[in-house]
Write a protein that holds these residues in place. Structure first.
Motif, PDB file in Angstrom:
ATOM      1  N   ASN A 138       0.814  -1.221   0.000  1.00 23.44           N
ATOM      2  CA  ASN A 138       0.000   0.000   0.000  1.00 23.44           C
ATOM      3  C   ASN A 138       0.850   1.274   0.000  1.00 23.44           C
ATOM      4  O   ASN A 138       0.341   2.379   0.145  1.00 23.44           O
ATOM      5  CB  ASN A 138      -0.963   0.009   1.192  1.00 23.44           C
ATOM      6  CG  ASN A 138      -0.245   0.076   2.528  1.00 23.44           C
ATOM      7  OD1 ASN A 138       0.985   0.042   2.590  1.00 23.44           O
ATOM      8  ND2 ASN A 138      -1.013   0.158   3.613  1.00 23.44           N
ATOM      9  N   GLY A 139       2.180   1.119  -0.156  1.00 25.87           N
ATOM     10  CA  GLY A 139       3.054   2.266  -0.296  1.00 25.87           C
ATOM     11  C   GLY A 139       3.701   2.756   0.977  1.00 25.87           C
ATOM     12  O   GLY A 139       4.540   3.654   0.933  1.00 25.87           O
ATOM     13  N   GLU A 140       3.366   2.190   2.128  1.00 28.41           N
ATOM     14  CA  GLU A 140       3.947   2.653   3.380  1.00 28.41           C
ATOM     15  C   GLU A 140       5.365   2.123   3.555  1.00 28.41           C
ATOM     16  O   GLU A 140       5.700   1.022   3.091  1.00 28.41           O
ATOM     17  CB  GLU A 140       3.079   2.222   4.566  1.00 28.41           C
ATOM     18  CG  GLU A 140       1.794   3.010   4.684  1.00 28.41           C
ATOM     19  CD  GLU A 140       1.070   2.719   5.972  1.00 28.41           C
ATOM     20  OE1 GLU A 140       0.701   3.680   6.670  1.00 28.41           O
ATOM     21  OE2 GLU A 140       0.870   1.540   6.284  1.00 28.41           O
ATOM     22  N   LEU A 141       6.196   2.912   4.226  1.00 22.47           N
ATOM     23  CA  LEU A 141       7.556   2.516   4.564  1.00 22.47           C
ATOM     24  C   LEU A 141       7.670   2.349   6.076  1.00 22.47           C
ATOM     25  O   LEU A 141       7.200   3.202   6.829  1.00 22.47           O
ATOM     26  CB  LEU A 141       8.559   3.579   4.100  1.00 22.47           C
ATOM     27  CG  LEU A 141       8.903   3.622   2.611  1.00 22.47           C
ATOM     28  CD1 LEU A 141       9.839   4.773   2.333  1.00 22.47           C
ATOM     29  CD2 LEU A 141       9.522   2.313   2.154  1.00 22.47           C
ATOM     30  N   PHE A 142       8.311   1.253   6.475  1.00 16.96           N
ATOM     31  CA  PHE A 142       8.502   0.964   7.894  1.00 16.96           C
ATOM     32  C   PHE A 142       9.993   0.803   8.178  1.00 16.96           C
ATOM     33  O   PHE A 142      10.694   0.070   7.474  1.00 16.96           O
ATOM     34  CB  PHE A 142       7.775  -0.321   8.301  1.00 16.96           C
ATOM     35  CG  PHE A 142       6.283  -0.229   8.197  1.00 16.96           C
ATOM     36  CD1 PHE A 142       5.519   0.217   9.269  1.00 16.96           C
ATOM     37  CD2 PHE A 142       5.629  -0.596   7.025  1.00 16.96           C
ATOM     38  CE1 PHE A 142       4.146   0.296   9.175  1.00 16.96           C
ATOM     39  CE2 PHE A 142       4.252  -0.520   6.930  1.00 16.96           C
ATOM     40  CZ  PHE A 142       3.505  -0.067   8.005  1.00 16.96           C
ATOM     41  N   LEU A 143      10.452   1.471   9.210  1.00 16.43           N
ATOM     42  CA  LEU A 143      11.843   1.353   9.630  1.00 16.43           C
ATOM     43  C   LEU A 143      12.021   0.054  10.418  1.00 16.43           C
ATOM     44  O   LEU A 143      11.297  -0.209  11.366  1.00 16.43           O
ATOM     45  CB  LEU A 143      12.213   2.545  10.515  1.00 16.43           C
ATOM     46  CG  LEU A 143      13.637   2.582  11.064  1.00 16.43           C
ATOM     47  CD1 LEU A 143      14.627   2.861   9.949  1.00 16.43           C
ATOM     48  CD2 LEU A 143      13.748   3.645  12.158  1.00 16.43           C
ATOM     49  N   PHE A 144      13.004  -0.783  10.005  1.00 13.50           N
ATOM     50  CA  PHE A 144      13.266  -1.994  10.781  1.00 13.50           C
ATOM     51  C   PHE A 144      14.647  -2.002  11.419  1.00 13.50           C
ATOM     52  O   PHE A 144      14.928  -2.832  12.282  1.00 13.50           O
ATOM     53  CB  PHE A 144      13.078  -3.258   9.929  1.00 13.50           C
ATOM     54  CG  PHE A 144      14.127  -3.492   8.879  1.00 13.50           C
ATOM     55  CD1 PHE A 144      15.350  -4.049   9.190  1.00 13.50           C
ATOM     56  CD2 PHE A 144      13.867  -3.181   7.547  1.00 13.50           C
ATOM     57  CE1 PHE A 144      16.303  -4.295   8.214  1.00 13.50           C
ATOM     58  CE2 PHE A 144      14.815  -3.418   6.562  1.00 13.50           C
ATOM     59  CZ  PHE A 144      16.051  -3.968   6.902  1.00 13.50           C
ATOM     60  N   GLY A 145      15.532  -1.079  11.010  1.00 12.76           N
ATOM     61  CA  GLY A 145      16.850  -1.069  11.617  1.00 12.76           C
ATOM     62  C   GLY A 145      17.609   0.208  11.327  1.00 12.76           C
ATOM     63  O   GLY A 145      17.462   0.798  10.246  1.00 12.76           O
ATOM     64  N   GLU A 146      18.413   0.670  12.289  1.00 16.48           N
ATOM     65  CA  GLU A 146      19.290   1.832  12.120  1.00 16.48           C
ATOM     66  C   GLU A 146      20.727   1.367  12.346  1.00 16.48           C
ATOM     67  O   GLU A 146      21.067   0.922  13.440  1.00 16.48           O
ATOM     68  CB  GLU A 146      18.935   2.931  13.122  1.00 16.48           C
ATOM     69  CG  GLU A 146      17.493   3.392  13.052  1.00 16.48           C
ATOM     70  CD  GLU A 146      17.147   4.348  14.196  1.00 16.48           C
ATOM     71  OE1 GLU A 146      18.096   4.937  14.767  1.00 16.48           O
ATOM     72  OE2 GLU A 146      15.968   4.479  14.534  1.00 16.48           O
ATOM     73  N   PHE A 147      21.568   1.441  11.303  1.00 15.64           N
ATOM     74  CA  PHE A 147      22.941   0.944  11.380  1.00 15.64           C
ATOM     75  C   PHE A 147      23.906   2.091  11.081  1.00 15.64           C
ATOM     76  O   PHE A 147      23.738   2.799  10.087  1.00 15.64           O
ATOM     77  CB  PHE A 147      23.160  -0.185  10.361  1.00 15.64           C
ATOM     78  CG  PHE A 147      22.102  -1.251  10.398  1.00 15.64           C
ATOM     79  CD1 PHE A 147      22.200  -2.311  11.273  1.00 15.64           C
ATOM     80  CD2 PHE A 147      20.991  -1.187   9.548  1.00 15.64           C
ATOM     81  CE1 PHE A 147      21.213  -3.298  11.308  1.00 15.64           C
ATOM     82  CE2 PHE A 147      20.011  -2.163   9.561  1.00 15.64           C
ATOM     83  CZ  PHE A 147      20.123  -3.222  10.456  1.00 15.64           C
ATOM     84  N   LEU A 148      24.895   2.284  11.947  1.00 18.71           N
ATOM     85  CA  LEU A 148      25.919   3.283  11.666  1.00 18.71           C
ATOM     86  C   LEU A 148      26.638   2.903  10.378  1.00 18.71           C
ATOM     87  O   LEU A 148      27.059   1.746  10.213  1.00 18.71           O
ATOM     88  CB  LEU A 148      26.909   3.364  12.825  1.00 18.71           C
ATOM     89  CG  LEU A 148      26.389   4.063  14.091  1.00 18.71           C
ATOM     90  CD1 LEU A 148      27.354   3.855  15.252  1.00 18.71           C
ATOM     91  CD2 LEU A 148      26.162   5.552  13.839  1.00 18.71           C
ATOM     92  N   ASP A 149      26.769   3.868   9.459  1.00 18.68           N
ATOM     93  CA  ASP A 149      27.311   3.509   8.148  1.00 18.68           C
ATOM     94  C   ASP A 149      28.801   3.204   8.176  1.00 18.68           C
ATOM     95  O   ASP A 149      29.357   2.740   7.173  1.00 18.68           O
ATOM     96  CB  ASP A 149      27.003   4.608   7.104  1.00 18.68           C
ATOM     97  CG  ASP A 149      27.714   5.920   7.408  1.00 18.68           C
ATOM     98  OD1 ASP A 149      28.371   6.018   8.466  1.00 18.68           O
ATOM     99  OD2 ASP A 149      27.597   6.842   6.585  1.00 18.68           O
ATOM    100  N   ASP A 150      29.475   3.453   9.323  1.00 17.11           N
ATOM    101  CA  ASP A 150      30.888   3.099   9.415  1.00 17.11           C
ATOM    102  C   ASP A 150      31.124   1.886  10.320  1.00 17.11           C
ATOM    103  O   ASP A 150      32.260   1.586  10.683  1.00 17.11           O
ATOM    104  CB  ASP A 150      31.703   4.291   9.916  1.00 17.11           C
ATOM    105  CG  ASP A 150      31.226   4.793  11.287  1.00 17.11           C
ATOM    106  OD1 ASP A 150      30.202   4.269  11.787  1.00 17.11           O
ATOM    107  OD2 ASP A 150      31.871   5.705  11.847  1.00 17.11           O
ATOM    108  N   ASP A 151      30.043   1.173  10.683  1.00 21.79           N
ATOM    109  CA  ASP A 151      30.178  -0.047  11.474  1.00 21.79           C
ATOM    110  C   ASP A 151      30.735  -1.147  10.564  1.00 21.79           C
ATOM    111  O   ASP A 151      30.069  -1.559   9.609  1.00 21.79           O
ATOM    112  CB  ASP A 151      28.820  -0.456  12.034  1.00 21.79           C
ATOM    113  CG  ASP A 151      28.871  -1.739  12.850  1.00 21.79           C
ATOM    114  OD1 ASP A 151      29.957  -2.341  12.942  1.00 21.79           O
ATOM    115  OD2 ASP A 151      27.823  -2.150  13.376  1.00 21.79           O
TER     116      ASP A 151
END
Length: 546
Positions: free
Chosen positions: A463-476
């Protein structure tokens, strides 16, 4: 035969010996509500000073406890008696059990106490008659003539598990028209795993008022407790039968327990009575009829209810009543879904309503960016399942969304989300309610306050919705390596990937779910940030696109 240590005998003999006769006995605590000896909770041991008319010692012991128990209680009666008695030895002891008499003669032979037998013990007989009257005057949780029938219906509901496909706002009306009850309204609890059971409201108004109070964010806890007690309903709830550790019970998913460890509780809530875990005769009959008709309705219409949409269904049943003194042997009951009321309650909760900030527009690519799909305490990993395992999962999981995937490389790249079983069911239900999973994406994000940059894991539903499932530091470095493998595997599969939802977060499979723990497989496309086209996202108190 065990006897006193010599030092104990000397200590007891130093106590004064008074010219009194004590009565002693052990008997089961029973009442007319108990149907067998196995239901008795134990035996009561009593030592009474017949001369002064006071109880010197009393203990409750399990029925299988040996004869030493009566001596232990006697020791306390001698050395540490109940007030106002003073420490002392009796001149004579009288019992009405020959085995106890001979046992005490052997144990107490050095204490100069006469042990006699009498067929009756007037003081103890009178005390036990009083105990029996107190027990008989207690109201049982369920009327004895209906208790077993209600327990059986409760377990039938547990096994039918209506909370697997009915939400709390999807109300069923049960028209009874007996015992001064017209129609009651059943609300099923348990889809979110908070508490399993059914509330039978006596009116629509009571149901609506309570839900309105719960949905008010600014309602203080005291007011919520008051609103809870203002409900007008009968209830059935299920709990873990072993409540020895309440903290551990908070982590237990009842659905994972065997039936022997599930305990149903019945009761009533009324504004003028409050909460009581007791049902009287007519209430018990109402709940019995409601549970039986509800069980039949679920059996007959399970497929229609499970498919979603909450269609309009009505079915009439003739319910045979359990054995009673009433002339009426049956009741005719009509069970109906209430789609209009469900829609009203859903609207009251504000489901699906999104408030926009001033000047904010909805992107054509997505309607919203939310972080309320995946539970915060979930275990998350980026990995791969072999093609053999993929075929197994396609056949084995209950919820499955299939794509035509080219098998290339070492397997299908997947996001694994492991949480508790109730929360996993809620995640699956929400994804399916949104039409299924459309894509899995990784998109850049930034925190304007501390300058950190992130790789945000996103799920896009149909239906077009976006759900956040994870936040990762881009330098990890660990995540960077995992993302490289993810990108290569998605390239091998021509842009296909998968999402696995698994249970077992608090069990031995935590972090390493087995195939039996995997509840859903959603096959979908993998989108790049360019494909998604929403730019870098800023992490704010409320996530929104730049």
């Amino acid at each position: 035969m065990t006897s006193f240590n010599r030092s104990t005998s000397r200590r007891l003999k130093k106590l004064p010996q008074i010219p009194s006769v004590w009565e002693g006995d052990r008997r089961p605590m029973s009442s007319s509500h108990q149907h067998s000896d196995s239901e008795a909770k134990g035996e009561c041991i009593l030592w009474v000073d017949g001369s002064q008319g006071v109880v010197r010692g009393m203990d409750m012991v399990p029925q299988e406890t040996g004869p030493e128990a009566i001596v232990r209680t006697l020791m306390r009666a001698i050395e540490h008696p109940h007030s106002p008695a003073k420490p002392a030895r009796p001149q004579k002891i009288v019992v009405k059990d020959r085995e106890i008499q001979f046992y005490l003669r052997g144990v107490l032979q050095d204490l100069d106490i006469t042990i006699d037998y009498a067929p009756e013990l007037p003081l103890i007989d009178e005390l036990f008659r009083g105990f029996a009257e107190i027990i008989d005057s207690q109201i049982p949780d369920l009327p004895p003539q209906y208790a077993q029938a209600l327990q059986d219906k409760a377990f039938a509901i547990w096994q039918a598990a209506p909370w697997e496909f009915l939400e709390e706002h999807q109300i069923l009306s049960i028209e009874i028209n007996k015992w001064d009850v017209g129609t009651i309204y059943a609300s099923v609890m348990g889809m979110l795993g908070m508490e399993h059971g059914i509330l039978f409201y006596r009116s629509e108004d009571s149901l609506k008022q309570f839900r309105a109070a719960v949905l008010r964010d600014d309602e203080p806890q005291v007011r919520l407790e008051e609103a809870f007690l203002k409900q007008d309903c009968l209830f059935l709830t299920f709990e873990h039968a072993d409540d020895s550790d309440e903290d551990e019970d908070d982590e237990i998913d009842l659905a994972d327990l065997p039936l022997s460890e599930i305990e149903p509780t019945f009761g009533n809530i009324h504004p003028l009575e409050g909460l009581r875990s007791v049902l009287y005769d007519e209430e018990a009959l109402v709940v019995f009829v409601a549970l039986e008709s509800l069980s039949r309705f679920i059996r007959d219409h399970r497929r229609q209810l499970y498919e979603g949409g909450f269609p309009s269904i009505s079915h009439r049943y003739r319910i045979s009543l359990p054995a009673s003194n009433e002339a009426t042997k049956s009741a005719t009951v009509t069970v109906s879904t209430m789609p209009q009321l469900a829609a009203e309650l859903e609207e009251m909760a504000g489901f699906g309503v999104q408030e926009l900030e001033p000047g904010e527009e909805i992107s054509p690519m997505f309607r919203s960016l939310r972080d309320d799909l995946i539970p915060e305490d979930s275990f998350l990993s980026l990995g791969v399942v072999s093609w053999e395992m993929l075929e197994y999962l396609r056949q084995g999981v209950t919820h499955h969304q299939v794509c035509e995937i080219k098998q290339a490389g070492d397997g299908l790249p997947v996001i694994l989300i492991q949480t508790s079983r109730p929360k996993a069911k809620a995640v699956i239900a929400n994804i399916e309610a949104a039409g299924g999973l459309k894509a899995i994406c990784f998109n850049p994000g930034a925190d304007p306050f501390d300058g950190d940059r992130y790789d945000l894991g996103l799920l896009q539903t149909q239906n077009g919705e976006l759900f956040l499932f994870g936040e990762f530091l881009d330098d990890d470095p660990i995540h960077v390596e995992a993302r490289k493998k993810w990108n290569q595997r998605c390239k091998n599969t021509k842009g296909y990937c998968g999402l696995i939802i698994a249970k077992g977060l608090t069990g031995s499979a935590r972090g390493n779910p087995q195939p039996r723990d995997m509840m859903a497989l959603f096959e979908a496309r993998s989108l790049s940030p360019k494909d998604l086209g929403i730019g870098t996202l800023q992490l704010m108190p409320q996530l929104q696109s730049e």
